[in-house]
Design a protein around this motif. Structure first.
Motif, PDB file in Angstrom:
ATOM      1  N   ALA A   1     -52.093 -14.849  13.870  1.00 51.71           N
ATOM      2  CA  ALA A   1     -53.039 -13.728  13.955  1.00 51.71           C
ATOM      3  C   ALA A   1     -54.383 -14.111  13.334  1.00 51.71           C
ATOM      4  O   ALA A   1     -55.450 -13.819  13.880  1.00 51.71           O
ATOM      5  CB  ALA A   1     -52.460 -12.497  13.260  1.00 51.71           C
TER       6      ALA A   1
ATOM      7  N   PHE B   1     -50.823 -11.513  22.356  1.00 49.43           N
ATOM      8  CA  PHE B   1     -50.325 -11.693  20.998  1.00 49.43           C
ATOM      9  C   PHE B   1     -49.230 -10.670  20.686  1.00 49.43           C
ATOM     10  O   PHE B   1     -48.257 -10.979  19.988  1.00 49.43           O
ATOM     11  CB  PHE B   1     -51.461 -11.579  19.981  1.00 49.43           C
ATOM     12  CG  PHE B   1     -51.022 -11.823  18.560  1.00 49.43           C
ATOM     13  CD1 PHE B   1     -50.789 -13.112  18.120  1.00 49.43           C
ATOM     14  CD2 PHE B   1     -50.824 -10.763  17.682  1.00 49.43           C
ATOM     15  CE1 PHE B   1     -50.365 -13.344  16.814  1.00 49.43           C
ATOM     16  CE2 PHE B   1     -50.406 -10.985  16.386  1.00 49.43           C
ATOM     17  CZ  PHE B   1     -50.177 -12.282  15.948  1.00 49.43           C
TER      18      PHE B   1
ATOM     19  N   ASP C   1     -56.197 -11.010  25.078  1.00 54.01           N
ATOM     20  CA  ASP C   1     -55.593 -11.859  24.048  1.00 54.01           C
ATOM     21  C   ASP C   1     -54.715 -11.033  23.110  1.00 54.01           C
ATOM     22  O   ASP C   1     -53.627 -11.459  22.719  1.00 54.01           O
ATOM     23  CB  ASP C   1     -56.682 -12.541  23.217  1.00 54.01           C
ATOM     24  CG  ASP C   1     -57.225 -13.802  23.863  1.00 54.01           C
ATOM     25  OD1 ASP C   1     -56.692 -14.207  24.910  1.00 54.01           O
ATOM     26  OD2 ASP C   1     -58.179 -14.382  23.307  1.00 54.01           O
TER      27      ASP C   1
ATOM     28  N   VAL D   1     -52.620 -17.136  25.200  1.00 49.56           N
ATOM     29  CA  VAL D   1     -51.796 -16.967  24.000  1.00 49.56           C
ATOM     30  C   VAL D   1     -50.326 -16.901  24.405  1.00 49.56           C
ATOM     31  O   VAL D   1     -49.924 -16.062  25.202  1.00 49.56           O
ATOM     32  CB  VAL D   1     -52.195 -15.681  23.243  1.00 49.56           C
ATOM     33  CG1 VAL D   1     -51.288 -15.471  22.035  1.00 49.56           C
ATOM     34  CG2 VAL D   1     -53.654 -15.736  22.807  1.00 49.56           C
TER      35      VAL D   1
ATOM     36  N   MET E   1     -58.178  -7.942  16.654  1.00 51.91           N
ATOM     37  CA  MET E   1     -57.369  -8.898  15.913  1.00 51.91           C
ATOM     38  C   MET E   1     -57.639  -8.818  14.414  1.00 51.91           C
ATOM     39  O   MET E   1     -56.752  -9.082  13.603  1.00 51.91           O
ATOM     40  CB  MET E   1     -57.615 -10.321  16.418  1.00 51.91           C
ATOM     41  CG  MET E   1     -56.919 -10.668  17.724  1.00 51.91           C
ATOM     42  SD  MET E   1     -55.116 -10.325  17.743  1.00 51.91           S
ATOM     43  CE  MET E   1     -54.553 -11.307  16.359  1.00 51.91           C
TER      44      MET E   1
ATOM     45  N   LEU F   1     -56.229 -16.536  15.687  1.00 54.91           N
ATOM     46  CA  LEU F   1     -56.786 -15.863  16.857  1.00 54.91           C
ATOM     47  C   LEU F   1     -57.966 -14.972  16.474  1.00 54.91           C
ATOM     48  O   LEU F   1     -58.971 -14.911  17.197  1.00 54.91           O
ATOM     49  CB  LEU F   1     -55.687 -15.038  17.535  1.00 54.91           C
ATOM     50  CG  LEU F   1     -55.980 -14.497  18.936  1.00 54.91           C
ATOM     51  CD1 LEU F   1     -56.389 -15.619  19.875  1.00 54.91           C
ATOM     52  CD2 LEU F   1     -54.767 -13.757  19.483  1.00 54.91           C
TER      53      LEU F   1
END
Length: 672
Positions: A472, A546, A542, A492, A630, A475
């Motif tokens: 995490a 994730f 993304d 991802v 994120m 990213l």
């Protein structure tokens, strides 16, 4: 007005019924625990158990929705039976090991939610109860070190979720019936009185799982055939007398020197004993010599054949031969050669340090690591001993040299503890190579899905949570590194989360989706629903990917299925929509069913697993606008892990960790 009054009365009535039911259920649990303490706690070890207090606050007791869900009372010298506990109908975990509890195991059919049972090191007696084998949600069953008797029934096969079955050091007898428990990882029936052949379905477990059962045979123990063929062989361990062989009056010692001697009085006339022995010896010598000659001839023929083949190959491919040694591909010329007669490119290094030339890379021994949507990756060992990872962008769709160099300039300036650093690149018209730091501990995909079954070391919960947090952060850093470009990873998935030498998660293959040809199939299981055929990839997509990765960590299920069939056109017909499957299970209020069976061995992690599940579901929201950034995902995972978060912390690491990244560079500054 009357209708409103009626509705009000009805609501009050429903509330009254609800609280009456909850109170009654709580009373049932309270009465059961008090009765158990009165009968079993002779030493008054359960000092917090007071009938006037809330049982959910007692030592060893945990509750879920005001019902007792976990009872862990270990090594407390408790005695008597566990009969009073059968009223705890919402129990999920029962651990009473290392006490002095006795008597038969009572009817447990009320424990429909029971998942973990640990009753080892007590004095329970009687047969394995049929009610215990009806608890189809059991993951762990440990009844070892008791006085249980009878046979192990075939109905154990009903427990299809079972990961642990420990029955050692009891008095079970009879044969072991064929057990078909596909998830079984921890199995032990040693120190019993079992007999017969070990089923093939259990032969993968070690010898220690079956030891000290004098009548057992078969893999991994002594072969049953050797026992049957020599049923009365004196001095052999575990010999079993054949029921159809009559007893002999003559006892023969196993020592050859004490065999009855044949004397002149007992030897028959006209015997040719000495002549027969001589002929037998000559025949034996002739057989041995014949075998040696045949073996020598075969070896000579094989040598000539392989020598001729290797000589032919050497003549055909001087300077470009490829030798396969122990599954490692060692190249005298590279797997990524510059094409003859084309424009020669150059190696471009970041941070201003040239560490090797292209020729050094071409001479390096190379081992293929894997193939992906952007090309093939190799592990390259240079002449000076340095190890790098090289990605060959064979199928990449690059618009032009300037565009490629500008994009590499952006990616090459990124430096963070949780991303795989791009160290150099090579560009020529027919060849594009990217050089990265080599990650020695493989990918998250292999750690999660590789070699599942007996003997595998599962990926524990603490490590999974650490990997989730590291990925995490990596990213989030990529998303915040170039504000003007809004850089996205674009691919991802668990194969792109690697582990370095210290076990830290490193995100790889970031920013390469720009070069993906439109015809290349993408990994369906991670793709956000808004990403259609135009392959528009964003930071929000993304986040969705994730979230799928977090679900993969939690469930142990692999969402990675490629469109148009499997890898290499294998034709896998179905795609696991992991977010949809998890949501459907959660809606049915069976949240515990989504978690990986390998995680059920760990205690006191349910709250953290549910917390990470909520984060994953937020990330996989259908609408991109509903997904968190994120930065916020990092903050939520850190809070879940108990990591102290600064009040000034926005959830991402400072961009100053990559001081060479600037808005000028993001805008496409020149290359080196």
């Amino acid at each position: 007005m009357a209708a409103s009054t009626s509705l009000s009365h009805f609501a009050c009535f429903v509330s009254f019924l609800y609280f009456t039911c909850v109170y009654a259920s709580s009373n049932i649990d309270l009465d059961a625990l008090v009765a158990f303490k009165a009968a079993s706690d002779k030493g008054n070890k359960l000092t917090t158990w007071n009938s006037t207090s809330n049982p959910c606050a007692w030592d060893g007791v945990s509750c879920l929705r005001d019902r007792v869900s976990r009872l862990v009372l270990e090594n407390l010298d408790l005695t008597g039976t566990i009969g009073p506990l059968t009223a705890l109908t919402q129990l999920r975990v029962l651990s009473l090991k290392r006490n002095r509890l006795s008597g038969p195991i009572p009817d447990l059919s009320n424990f429909k939610a029971l998942k973990l049972v640990f009753l080892s090191y007590n004095a329970f007696s009687g047969n394995l109860p049929a009610s215990l084998l009806s608890l189809v949600r059991l993951y762990r069953l440990d009844l070892s070190h008791n006085n249980l008797t009878g046979e192990i029934p075939a109905s154990v096969n009903r427990l299809t979720h079972l990961l642990t079955l420990r029955l050692e050091d009891n008095r079970f007898s009879g044969p072991i019936l064929e057990l078909n428990l596909p998830n079984l990882q921890d199995f032990n029936i040693s120190e019993n009185r079992l007999s017969g052949e070990i089923p093939k379905s259990l032969s993968a477990f070690p010898e220690s799982s079956f030891g000290q059962n004098m009548g057992l045979c078969g893999s991994p123990l002594q072969s049953c055939k050797s026992i049957v063929s020599k049923p009365t062989e004196p001095g052999s361990e575990g010999a079993i007398a054949s029921p159809i062989t009559p007893p002999r009056n003559l006892t023969v010692s196993s020592s050859p020197t004490s065999l009855p001697e044949v004397t002149a009085e007992t030897k028959p006339e006209n015997t040719h004993h000495h002549g027969t022995g001589k002929i037998g010896s000559l025949a034996l010598i002739a057989i041995i010599l014949g075998d040696v000659v045949v073996l020598a001839l075969v070896s000579l023929l094989l040598y000539c054949y392989f020598w001729k083949n290797s000589a032919d190959k050497a003549r055909e491919g001087k300077g470009s031969s490829k030798l396969l040694e122990s599954e490692k591909i060692v190249y005298s010329s590279s797997p990524y050669p510059a094409q003859a007669g084309t424009e020669r490119g150059r190696m471009v290094f970041f941070e201003g340090v040239k560490k090797f030339e292209l020729e050094d890379l071409l001479r390096a021994s190379a081992e293929m690591l894997g193939k992906g949507g952007f090309g093939t990756s190799y592990k390259a060992i240079l002449d000076d001993g340095n190890v790098v990872a090289v990605k060959r962008l064979k199928d990449a769709q690059v618009g032009g040299k300037r565009e490629f160099e500008q994009h590499m300039e952006v990616l090459g300036r990124l430096r963070h503890a949780n991303i795989v650093s791009l160290r150099a690149y090579y560009f020529a018209r027919e060849e594009k190579l990217l050089v990265y730091d080599y990650m020695p501990n493989g990918s998250l995909f292999w750690l999660l899905h590789g070699n599942r079954g007996p003997g595998r070391t599962p990926l524990d919960w603490t490590t999974r949570l650490k990997i989730a947090a590291g990925a995490a952060r990596g990213l989030a850093f990529i998303h915040n590194s170039c504000k003007s470009l809004k850089l996205a990873h674009g691919n991802v998935k668990s194969t792109n989360v690697l582990l370095d030498q210290s076990g830290n998660a490193r995100v790889s293959d970031y920013g390469l989706s720009l070069f993906t040809p439109p015809s290349t199939p993408r990994t369906n299981g991670y793709r956000a629903p808004e990403c259609g055929d135009d392959r528009k990839l964003t930071q929000k997509s993304d986040v969705y990917s994730f979230g799928v990765l977090l679900l993969e960590l939690l469930t142990g299920k692999c969402p990675s299925v490629v469109e148009n069939g499997g890898p290499g056109g294998g034709g896998y017909g179905s795609v696991l929509d992991l977010p949809r499957w998890v949501q459907s299970v959660v809606r049915e209020e069976w949240t515990a069913e989504v978690f990986d069976l390998e995680l059920m061995r760990y205690k006191d992690i349910e709250e953290e697993m549910v917390g990470l599940l909520q984060i994953a579901l937020a990330c996989t929201a259908a609408s991109p606008d509903q997904r968190p950034k994120m930065n916020h995902v990092v903050k939520m995972i850190d809070e879940l892990r108990g990591v102290e978060v600064s009040p000034f912390h926005d959830g991402s690491d400072s961009v100053t960790e990559s001081p060479s990244v600037s808005e000028g560079t993001c805008g496409g500054g020149g290359s080196q």
